[in-house]
Structure formats: structure tokens, C-alpha cells
Motif scaffolding. Sequence first.
Motif, PDB file in Angstrom:
ATOM      1  N   VAL A   1     -13.076  -9.510  -6.839  1.00 31.05           N
ATOM      2  CA  VAL A   1     -12.101  -9.252  -5.938  1.00 31.05           C
ATOM      3  C   VAL A   1     -11.541  -7.568  -5.916  1.00 31.05           C
ATOM      4  CG1 VAL A   1     -11.004 -11.473  -5.896  1.00 31.05           C
ATOM      5  CG2 VAL A   1     -10.330  -9.700  -7.445  1.00 31.05           C
ATOM      6  N   PRO A   2     -11.096  -7.182  -4.633  1.00 30.68           N
ATOM      7  CA  PRO A   2     -10.816  -5.709  -4.812  1.00 30.68           C
ATOM      8  C   PRO A   2      -9.388  -5.714  -5.358  1.00 30.68           C
ATOM      9  CG  PRO A   2     -10.283  -6.987  -2.675  1.00 30.68           C
ATOM     10  CD  PRO A   2     -10.956  -7.914  -3.217  1.00 30.68           C
ATOM     11  N   GLY A   3      -9.400  -4.371  -6.020  1.00 33.08           N
ATOM     12  CA  GLY A   3      -8.168  -3.956  -6.627  1.00 33.08           C
ATOM     13  C   GLY A   3      -7.464  -3.047  -5.666  1.00 33.08           C
ATOM     14  N   LEU A   4      -6.007  -3.051  -5.696  1.00 36.20           N
ATOM     15  CA  LEU A   4      -5.275  -2.198  -4.810  1.00 36.20           C
ATOM     16  C   LEU A   4      -5.572  -0.824  -4.858  1.00 36.20           C
ATOM     17  CD1 LEU A   4      -1.856  -3.840  -5.418  1.00 36.20           C
ATOM     18  CD2 LEU A   4      -3.334  -4.256  -3.625  1.00 36.20           C
ATOM     19  N   GLY A   5      -6.253  -0.046  -5.980  1.00 33.67           N
ATOM     20  CA  GLY A   5      -6.555   1.171  -6.195  1.00 33.67           C
ATOM     21  C   GLY A   5      -5.225   1.987  -6.311  1.00 33.67           C
ATOM     22  N   VAL A   6      -4.130   1.337  -6.633  1.00 38.76           N
ATOM     23  CA  VAL A   6      -3.141   2.171  -7.065  1.00 38.76           C
ATOM     24  C   VAL A   6      -2.786   2.201  -8.591  1.00 38.76           C
ATOM     25  CG1 VAL A   6      -0.261   1.992  -7.020  1.00 38.76           C
ATOM     26  CG2 VAL A   6      -1.783   0.980  -5.031  1.00 38.76           C
ATOM     27  N   THR A   7      -2.914   3.552  -8.956  1.00 37.12           N
ATOM     28  CA  THR A   7      -2.698   3.589 -10.467  1.00 37.12           C
ATOM     29  C   THR A   7      -1.603   3.571 -11.043  1.00 37.12           C
ATOM     30  OG1 THR A   7      -2.314   6.123 -10.215  1.00 37.12           O
ATOM     31  CG2 THR A   7      -4.493   5.943 -10.078  1.00 37.12           C
TER      32      THR A   7
ATOM     33  N   ALA B   1      -2.282   8.973   3.057  1.00 35.09           N
ATOM     34  CA  ALA B   1      -2.857   7.453   3.374  1.00 35.09           C
ATOM     35  C   ALA B   1      -2.579   6.632   2.129  1.00 35.09           C
ATOM     36  CB  ALA B   1      -4.165   7.371   3.871  1.00 35.09           C
ATOM     37  N   SER B   2      -2.878   7.435   0.924  1.00 30.30           N
ATOM     38  CA  SER B   2      -2.789   6.901  -0.317  1.00 30.30           C
ATOM     39  C   SER B   2      -1.310   6.695  -0.771  1.00 30.30           C
ATOM     40  CB  SER B   2      -3.415   7.591  -1.587  1.00 30.30           C
ATOM     41  OG  SER B   2      -3.304   7.122  -2.732  1.00 30.30           O
ATOM     42  N   LEU B   3      -0.492   7.234  -0.324  1.00 22.15           N
ATOM     43  CA  LEU B   3       0.922   7.480  -0.449  1.00 22.15           C
ATOM     44  C   LEU B   3       1.601   6.404   0.120  1.00 22.15           C
ATOM     45  CD1 LEU B   3       2.335  11.112  -0.482  1.00 22.15           C
ATOM     46  CD2 LEU B   3       2.404   9.568  -2.688  1.00 22.15           C
ATOM     47  N   VAL B   4       1.311   6.201   1.373  1.00 23.10           N
ATOM     48  CA  VAL B   4       1.787   4.969   2.132  1.00 23.10           C
ATOM     49  C   VAL B   4       1.259   3.736   1.575  1.00 23.10           C
ATOM     50  CG1 VAL B   4       1.942   4.108   4.510  1.00 23.10           C
ATOM     51  CG2 VAL B   4       1.970   6.328   4.420  1.00 23.10           C
ATOM     52  N   TRP B   5       0.062   3.496   1.067  1.00 21.45           N
ATOM     53  CA  TRP B   5      -0.637   2.250   0.517  1.00 21.45           C
ATOM     54  C   TRP B   5       0.197   2.132  -0.815  1.00 21.45           C
ATOM     55  CZ3 TRP B   5      -2.425  -2.079   1.525  1.00 21.45           C
ATOM     56  CH2 TRP B   5      -3.197  -2.597   0.393  1.00 21.45           C
ATOM     57  N   GLN B   6       0.528   3.083  -1.533  1.00 21.17           N
ATOM     58  CA  GLN B   6       1.329   2.841  -2.642  1.00 21.17           C
ATOM     59  C   GLN B   6       2.754   2.297  -2.410  1.00 21.17           C
ATOM     60  OE1 GLN B   6       1.062   5.717  -6.187  1.00 21.17           O
ATOM     61  NE2 GLN B   6      -0.592   6.491  -5.068  1.00 21.17           N
ATOM     62  N   PHE B   7       3.201   2.907  -1.127  1.00 23.58           N
ATOM     63  CA  PHE B   7       4.646   2.488  -0.944  1.00 23.58           C
ATOM     64  C   PHE B   7       4.556   0.819  -0.523  1.00 23.58           C
ATOM     65  CE2 PHE B   7       7.408   1.624   2.596  1.00 23.58           C
ATOM     66  CZ  PHE B   7       8.673   2.356   2.250  1.00 23.58           C
ATOM     67  N   LEU B   8       3.894   0.699   0.453  1.00 21.51           N
ATOM     68  CA  LEU B   8       3.510  -1.001   0.666  1.00 21.51           C
ATOM     69  C   LEU B   8       3.284  -1.642  -0.392  1.00 21.51           C
ATOM     70  CD1 LEU B   8       1.170  -0.554   4.043  1.00 21.51           C
ATOM     71  CD2 LEU B   8       3.688  -0.838   3.983  1.00 21.51           C
ATOM     72  N   CYS B   9       2.437  -1.417  -1.378  1.00 24.90           N
ATOM     73  CA  CYS B   9       2.278  -2.185  -2.656  1.00 24.90           C
ATOM     74  C   CYS B   9       3.495  -2.348  -3.665  1.00 24.90           C
ATOM     75  CB  CYS B   9       1.080  -1.643  -3.287  1.00 24.90           C
ATOM     76  SG  CYS B   9      -0.426  -1.855  -2.445  1.00 24.90           S
ATOM     77  N   SER B  10       4.545  -1.322  -3.306  1.00 23.62           N
ATOM     78  CA  SER B  10       5.673  -1.362  -4.316  1.00 23.62           C
ATOM     79  C   SER B  10       6.913  -2.245  -3.647  1.00 23.62           C
ATOM     80  CB  SER B  10       6.326   0.158  -4.257  1.00 23.62           C
ATOM     81  OG  SER B  10       5.329   0.901  -4.802  1.00 23.62           O
TER      82      SER B  10
END
Length: 1240
Positions: free
Chosen positions: A595-601, A186-195
Motif C-alpha cells: 500500500v502507498p505510504g503518505l510520504g510524510v516524514t 505541494a508537499s507542505l499542503v499534503w502534510q497539512f491535509l494529513c495533519s
Amino acid sequence: MATPLTTGLQHRDGGLALITGPVNPVDPSSSSSKPCLKNCAQKSPILIFLFFHKAIRSELDGLHRAAMAFATDQDGDIQQLLERYHFLRTIYKHHCNAEDEVIFPALDLRVKNVAQTYSLEHKGESDLFDELFELLSSKKKNDESFWRELACCTRALQTSVSQHMSKEEEQVFPLLIEKFSFEEQASLVWQFLCSIPVNMMAEFLPWLSFSISSDEHQDMLKCLCKIVPEEKLLQQVIFTWMEGKKVSGIHKNCEDDSQLQCSVDSELGMSIDQIEQGSCACGSSKIGKRKYLDSKSDVTDSTDVHPINEILLWHNAIRRELNDIAEEAKKIQLSGDFSDLSAFNERLQFIAEVCIFHSIAEDKVIFPAVDGELSFAQEHAEEASQFNKFRCLIESMQSAGATSTLAEFYTKLCAHADQIMDTILKHFHDEEVQVIPLARKHYSPQKQRELMYQSLCVMPLKLVECVLPWLVGSLTEVEARSFLRNMHLAAPASDTALVTLFSGWACKGRSEDVCLSSSTIGCCPIKKLTETEEDISQPCYACASPFSTKGEPASNPSDDELRPVKRSNFSGSCKNNIETVNNRKPSGSNQACCVPGLGVTNANRGISSLAATISLRTLSGSPSAPSLNSSLFVWETENNSFGVACASRPIDNIFKFHKAILKDLEYLDVESSKLNGCDETFLRQFSGRFRLLWGLYRAHSNAEDDIVFPALESKEALHNVSHSYTLDHKQEEKLFEDISLVLSELSQLHESLSRTNISEGSDSSAGLGSDFIRKHNELARKLQGMCKSIRVSLDQHVFREELELWPLFDKHFSVEEQEKIVGCIIGTTGAEVLQSMLPWVTSALSQEEQNNMMDTWKQATKNTMFSEWLNEWWEGTPVASQQKEKSEIDISQQGADMQESFDRSDLMFRPGWKDIFRMNQSELEAEIRKVSRDSTLDPRRKAYLIQNLMTSRWIAAQQKLPQIGTGEGLNGEDVPGCSPSFRDPEKRVFGCEHYKRNCKLLSACCGKLFTCRFCHDKVSDHSMDRKETSEMMCMSCLKIQPVGAICTTPSCNGLSMAKHYCNICKLFDDERTVYHCPFCNLCRVGKGLGIDFFHCMTCNCCLGMSLVDHKCREKGLETNCPICCDFLFTSRETVRALPCGHFMHSACFKAYTCSHYTCPICSKSLGDMAVYFGMLDALLSAEELPEEYKDHCQDILCNDCGKKGTSHFHWLYHKCGFCGSYNTRVIKTESANSNCSTSN
């Protein structure tokens, strides 16, 4: 095992733990090679990519059908089609970049040697898009061939992308499911979307929703509920994109799933409605956003009057950052300290990304709007190149370490920093002089705001999260408020959640605990959302610099905690000089935004991120934009170090087949365009060339799959490196099969037309002709596209293979190992294939390449008869032929010299032919005995004379026989043996006891007819050389004729002489399956090399496929059977390989092992004797020796392990102390060593 949480949508920790902690694979049942779309993504979040793939396939299929329609009609408006091409290219490019930046680096950390190939494929697909758009921009649109070429290129692109995605689904996705837990996926897919850039997400997700079914759409929404962090603002942003402006149904969909219990509830929906209707989320104002903002016009900053001036704010911030980097480089030069290089490199990566995305925004948004002819693409490309060189320099400094020349590195470092600074300052000055005045003049303030907002949305979310606090932190209070006000005014109503998120991130750039949005637009739009979240357990942090090391993700929660830490409750640090917000909630509207951060390191940002960012330059619309590689890895540079100019290696000759394959593929691609309206002759020629290529490609790919790739995989460092290429072979085989089917349809169409023309009259032929032309042209267009596809597919496959796999042989394999691989490959290739393959390959090579290839092959087959076989049929080896003739002359000369030496040393009586005829048998025998008793003769000379005396009568008789002519008119009645022979006289089956065949052979030695050579040798005192046979007699018509597979007499009507005919061995066999081995240069019983036999180049013999792993002995079969003394190499009996490497007949082995268990040559055990040796142990333990012998020892030599040692005295059995074998022999009866347990 990590499983999906069923108590509701849980929060996840911030970022992906790629190194620390064990791998938690998911249930293997969920990792099939062809996963189903139904509910699959809910079980494994990574399978959400199946929805992406389906949408891309659907778009490609639609484009291909549209292109084929254009090709059929030869007319139409191409503008709409061109827009679809542009959209697909943009979508797919960003999809590839996100994979290169996020998915592949994560996979490579846990599974080596997989991701590189797919990254290389991305580059190949990018080249295909470039080729397609080059065609679309050409001036050939009025040419009739343009439409067909467009359809072919679209088909090739569709094939290439579809194959790539299928391989990902078969190899990459199962590995991601196996090696990553549910949370990590799930974290990988979220990073994918944020890229993916923000503006593309706004187009990509609605397009994706439209491309899948309604059930799949619901499944994807449920999956996104698990992937997107639970923070309501982030979910609102993503689901707003997903549904366009309609987001109300999402929350209900999430709530309907009892297992998910999605937290996107009605309260969030109410907040969205309030904001969209103009109500402030803080509740402190009831005036609509637009109305309130319009009324607040007292800001006098220039960015309010001319919002385009915000470009100056970006320029100033970049200048300031670059100046800091240049100063830092000088400090490093003065201090000579390497310790800060990593942080320095991260700062450089960050500003490089900012500059590149800023230039992309200018190229795609601002410049086209201001002036279509205005372009700074060359300057932007130069800046990207300079940043890349700067990065490479820093990496080389880090890798060189203490061994480097520090002064030289420092000088280069400062020089590069100054060069980048000068280039960008000049570029910024030119833009400020040429662009900004035009924008101020031609566009209203609102249009300027919209341009600036669109420029910001060119960046991906994870970069915006760091860039906004960095930018706002460099502005004054007035500039910051004006920047936020313009952003709110420019954002469309559908972007309310997005601009709210941007505002919150921007506020984190101010050191004061003040919400800039509150003072700018009168309220904090996210305060309401923040207050409604009751489960906040972590503080919100200010977003700091990407080069700070303090922004670590929150630690993983303990097992007993019900709700893990939210991965998006913080933002990684984006500026190390910005203080974090205190651990407390804001108490008023003037407090800092939470505000929430993306949580993407930022751990994955660096080379991969920058390379992917640079690759986006190709989408800027500039023809001069550099075609930089989008691969995140630096392996290509490493591989190039093995350049093609390296010394020739044995394995190189295997890759020479690539050159011939590509040459024939080019032929198919070019000639397929001539199939429209072609005749049957051309179609037959084209089909023959295709089937030759198919057969030879299949032999080459099988050799790679069975021999080359397993050899690579056997090296520990190269596991998984070849799996992708094996999948390529399967896909390419399917392409060949599809082309073969279409060719068969075309051939049947021609045949049916021919039959119709013969049977039908001229009246109906016209209608049939038009129908034939329509079907024929339709199939021809389809075939042309398929030929283009297979050419592109194999071209890319060959390119990747030579780039990735070729250098590995030089690095991991010695020359001897490479020669062994080459020997294994050609040792499993049959004579028929080699006879087709060698001329085909050499026709594509230069003379030097031909010589190198043949030298390698001859070196690998030096122990075999390969050169002899080659010279018997191929005229393409003049050098080899000359060497053969020279060797034959040398051999004959040596024989003559030997004869002369024998003659000079012979002082005895040498009877002539007349004397021999006068002798009777007893006198001849007396002469032989006289020679045998003569002790003065050399043994070799004695044997020679006795042999000649024994055969002298036959030799003399042959000298007196009249020469028999065998011309064409010879009818066979005057030749001995001119009558049919039968294998089964009752059934009148031609042949003999040895072979079933329909012909007899005319022996070249004695001029008689025999059914086979064994029949000849049985009645003659000499052997028949079957290879010298040139004529045969058909036993049906009794006519003598040149040897061949069929009878040439008209009365026999092409009667076949046998099922198998070998023109080299002159062998006919109508019963058994026989193949000719080019390395034994003999025919052997079996299905063929590579099927049930292979030829070992060391042993020089054909062995069963089960004996691939055997002990080699050089020319091991070129000897006599140790039992019956028959020559094994040419023996017709079955031969058995022994464990020691020797050979004997199977029948001889069976009889011999009835009384022996050791090899008669080397005395090693013939099998596993553990049971027998165990019986001997039991026997000896029960046996007692006399007292005088109990302490006696004997020195022994073990025949099995070859070691010397000592053993207790025994009259028969002596056990080896090393291997436990009793296959030993005594070498000394009285040992000097009194301790029998010791060995030497």
C-alpha cells in the motif's frame, strides 16, 4: 527556479527537504500580496489555502447575518445556529492546529520572526470561541440583551479571523511562495491535509466544495491533483472526501486539463466501482464484501462477540509501550548515557500522541454514546499535563548537557515515568470496570464496531499510518485478524478506499510476509490497484516506529530522470523492531500488502505535533479540559522569563499607552450598548470620546510604525518581527474609519429628525418617528458590534505586542538606546497632541506609574524646555511645580547674593536718581568713561556698572511714570499706541511689517500697545517678554480685553485675531503655518512635529525630517551664529545644520562659503570637497619644488579626520595620508620623520 511540471502529474519525493539544499523561489510575479483565486493555486499550491479562507469567511458572514437577524427579531430557535457555531469552531481549530504543526515550522526554518505572531493569534481566536460558547451556554437566553451580545461576539470573531487570514495572505503566503519551490509547497499542503483528523477531513472537504463557486471548485480539484501523491488509492481517499460519495466526475475533470494530464484515470474509476459494488479487487472472489464478511463467523475471539473489547487491545499496547519507556528511563539512569535521549524523547512524543487521541476518542465518541454523564475528562487532562512535563524535563536535560546535575535529572526522569505509568494504569482500570460492561450491555456488536471505527478516525492520517502497524504488531494473529474484520464491517461503503488503506498499513505491523486482509475477508482489496501500476520504481517498506531514524525519504532524482521518485511509495518507519519487506512484488494473495505510504516524514513531529495534539483537548466537549496553548513554539515560555516584575525600563512607558487605550475601548464597548434610544447629547458625548481615542491611537501607532518598529528591524536578529503589527495598524485604522462613518450616519439621522420636527406638523411626525427608531436601532446594533470588534482586535494586538515585542527591548537594547527611542517618539509629537495625550494617559495609571512615566520623559528631554512648557499649562505635576518654584527661588537668591557681592566690592561713586537727572549727557558719558578706565574693577563688575549707567535715564523715567490701570472698563484711548496699524494700508489689512494680525499687544513692561514684540523692541531700549502679556486690543473695535483667539466684544461678532494663536507664546499670525514646539517652548514656522519637523532631544532644536540622520551636539542651537552673532535658538531667520554638527544662518552660510569651505568653529569641511581636492592633486602633480625642499617633510594635523601625520613640504597645501583631505594645518615645519609616507 522551480516551475510546475507540464508533462503530466509527476510523483514527488517523500517529505519536505527543509534544511538541505538551496531555496528555489518561484517566479516573483506569482507572489502578490493579494493573490487572485482564478488559477492561482495551480501556479502555487500553497494558494489552495485561499479556498479555505474563502469558505471560512463565507461561514462567518452567514453566522453574523443570522445572529443579527436573531438580535432584530429577539426570538428564534438557536439550536441550528448553535450547531453551525460548533462546526465552524471545530473546522477552524483543526485548520489552525495543522498550520501550527506543518506550515509555520517550515516557514520558521527559512524566514525567522514571522510565524510566532500568527501562532499567538490562533490562541487569541481560540479564546474568542471560548467566550462565544460561554455566552451560548449561559442562562441569559431570555434576556433581551443576550441576542445583541451574541451578534456583537459573532461580529468580533468575524473581524478577528478575517484580519488574521488577510494578514496571512499579505505576508505569509508570499513568503512561502518565494522561499519554497513548487514541489515543496505541494508537499507542505499534503502534510497539512494529513495533519487533520480523518473524521474532520470527511466533513471539511465537502463543506469546502459547497462554499466555493463551480469554477473555483474545478480549480481546486486540479490543484489537488498536483498536491495529492499520484498513487491511486490515496487519490481515491481524498477525492471521495472531496465529492462525498460521488467521485466519478473527478477523473474526467483531471483528464480534461491538457497540461495536468492527471493520472486519476478511468481504470481507477473502474476499480472504485468494483469495490463499491462488492467485487474484490483481487478478482479471486465475486461475493459482495458485506455478504462474505457476514458469512465468515468462525472467529471465536472475544472481540468478535463484543467488539468494544478492542479498547482492551489499545490499553494493553499503551501499557506495554509505557512499561518499555519506564524501563528505558531506568537504563538511562543506570548507564548515565545522554546519547539516546533524542530517540527516547521521540518514543515519548509518539505514545503521548496516541494516549491523547485515544482520550479524545473516548470523550467525543465512546463515553457520550455509552453514558452521557460518564466522564474521565479530568483524568485525560492530567495525563496530557504529565506527558507535557515529562517532555519539558527531557528537553531541559538535553539543553543542560554536561553542566547539569545528572543524578537529579535521572531521579526526576524515573519518577515522571513511574508517575505517568501509575496514573494511566489506574485510569485504564476504572474505564475497563465502568465503561466496557455498559457498552457490552446496551449496544449490539455492529454498534460497538462502529464506535471503535469512529474512534480510530479521530486521528489524522499521518498518525494512523504509524499507529496501526504499531498496534497490530503488538497483537496475536487471532486478535489482529479480528481487529481488521471488525474495521471492515464497521466502515461505511463510502469509506471503502479509506478502510483499504488502513488495512494495508495494519498489515505492515506483522513480521510475516502475509496479507492479513486476504485471510480475514478472503482477498487483498489493494492487490488489483498495486498490479495496475506499471511505473513502480521503489519498493514498499513496512511502517516502523516514529522513533526510528532509518525511515529516511528517498533521495531526489537527477535532472535527466523523467519521473521523480514517488513520495508515497514508502512509509516512514514506525517500529524499529519490524523488518522491512524485501524488494520484490507480492506474488500471491497471501503476500504482504503493498500500500502507498503518505510520504510524510516524522521530522516535524515533536513539540509542535504534541502541542497541537494537546490543544485538541479543548474540543473534547469537556468543561474541565485544560486550555493549553496550541502554539508549536516555545517562545512564550521564553518571553515569560522577562516577567513584568523586571526593573522599569524607559521603553516601558511607551507601552503604558496600551493601558489607556484599553480603558477607553472598554468605555466604547460598554457605552455603545446604550445607544439604542439615546438622545443627541449622549451621542455627541460618545462621538467626542471616540474621536479623541482615534486621534491618540493614530499618534501612538504612527510612532510605532515610524520609530519603534524600524528600531527593532535594525537589529539583525529581529528582521521581520514587526511586519505583522504594521499590518494590524492598517486593519485597525480601517475599523476606526468604519465606526466613524456609522457615527456620522447616526448624527445625520438626528439632525434630519430635528429639522423634520420643526418643519412638519404633528400628523406626519408619528410615521417619521417610527422610521427613525427603526433606522436608529439598526445603526446602533451595527455600531455596538463594531465597537466590540475593535476592542477585541486591539486587545489581542496589545497582548501579542507586549508578549512578543516588549521583552526584545530588554534583550537587544541598552537603557541609552531605549531613552533615544523615547526621545524620538515624543520629539515627533506636537504640542496639541501632547496636551490631549498626557492627561488621557495618566488618568489610566496609578500615581507610581505616573511618576515613573514623567521621570522617563523628563530624562529623555533633559536638554529641552519640556518641563517649562509642561508647567505652564498642566496642573497635574505638583512635584514639578514645586521644583520649579524652588529653582526660581534659588535663582533669585543667587542673583541677590551676586548683587550683594558686587555692592561690597564697589568703592566708587554710585549716583542716585536725583544725581542722574541733574547730569547732562556729557557728564553722564564722562562718568561712564571714568568707570571704563578704572583698572581695579573686576571686568564683570565694570560691564555691569557701565550697562546700568547707560540705561539709567530710562530706568529713572520708568520709576517716575504713573501706574496705568488696565481694568475691564479700560477703553484704550488713554494708552499709548491706541490706534490700528496696517500691514497693507491700501487694502486696509491689519498688522505690521512682521506679522499680519487683527490685534495689538499691551506690553506688561511699559504699558504701551504694540502690534508685535519686534515693533516694541525696535523703539525701546529693552526687550518685551511676550509670555507675560495678558491683554490685547482689537484693532477693529479698539477695546482692550484679555488676550485670546477672538474678540469678545459683541460688535465684532467673534472676529478672529489670526489663523494661528498660541496661548503660551501669545503669538498671532494670519499668514504662515505655525506650530508650537513643546521642547523649544517656542512657536516655529512649519506644519508641525512629525510632519515636516522633529525635535532632536540632544541638540535641543527643531530640524527638518530630512535631517533625521545628523550629527548631534548637545544643545547645539543654544549659541550665537558664528557669522552674525545673533542667538540662533530664538532667531527668526532660517538656520542651517552643518555636517560637523554646528549651526549658522542659511544666509550667513551662503555668504561665508563664497570664500571659505571650513567650519568657522571646528575647521571641518562644510561639504564633499572631493572635486576640489582632486583639482589640488592635479595642480601639485604639475608643480615642481626646488631641489632643497623636495625631500623635506612637515608634521600636519588633519581637521577632517583628526589624525596626525606627515606630508611633503609645501608653502600652502598639505594632503592627509589617511583621508586624502587638504583641510590640514602644519604643526611642525621640520619633521623628525624623513619618510613622508609614514604617519602616526
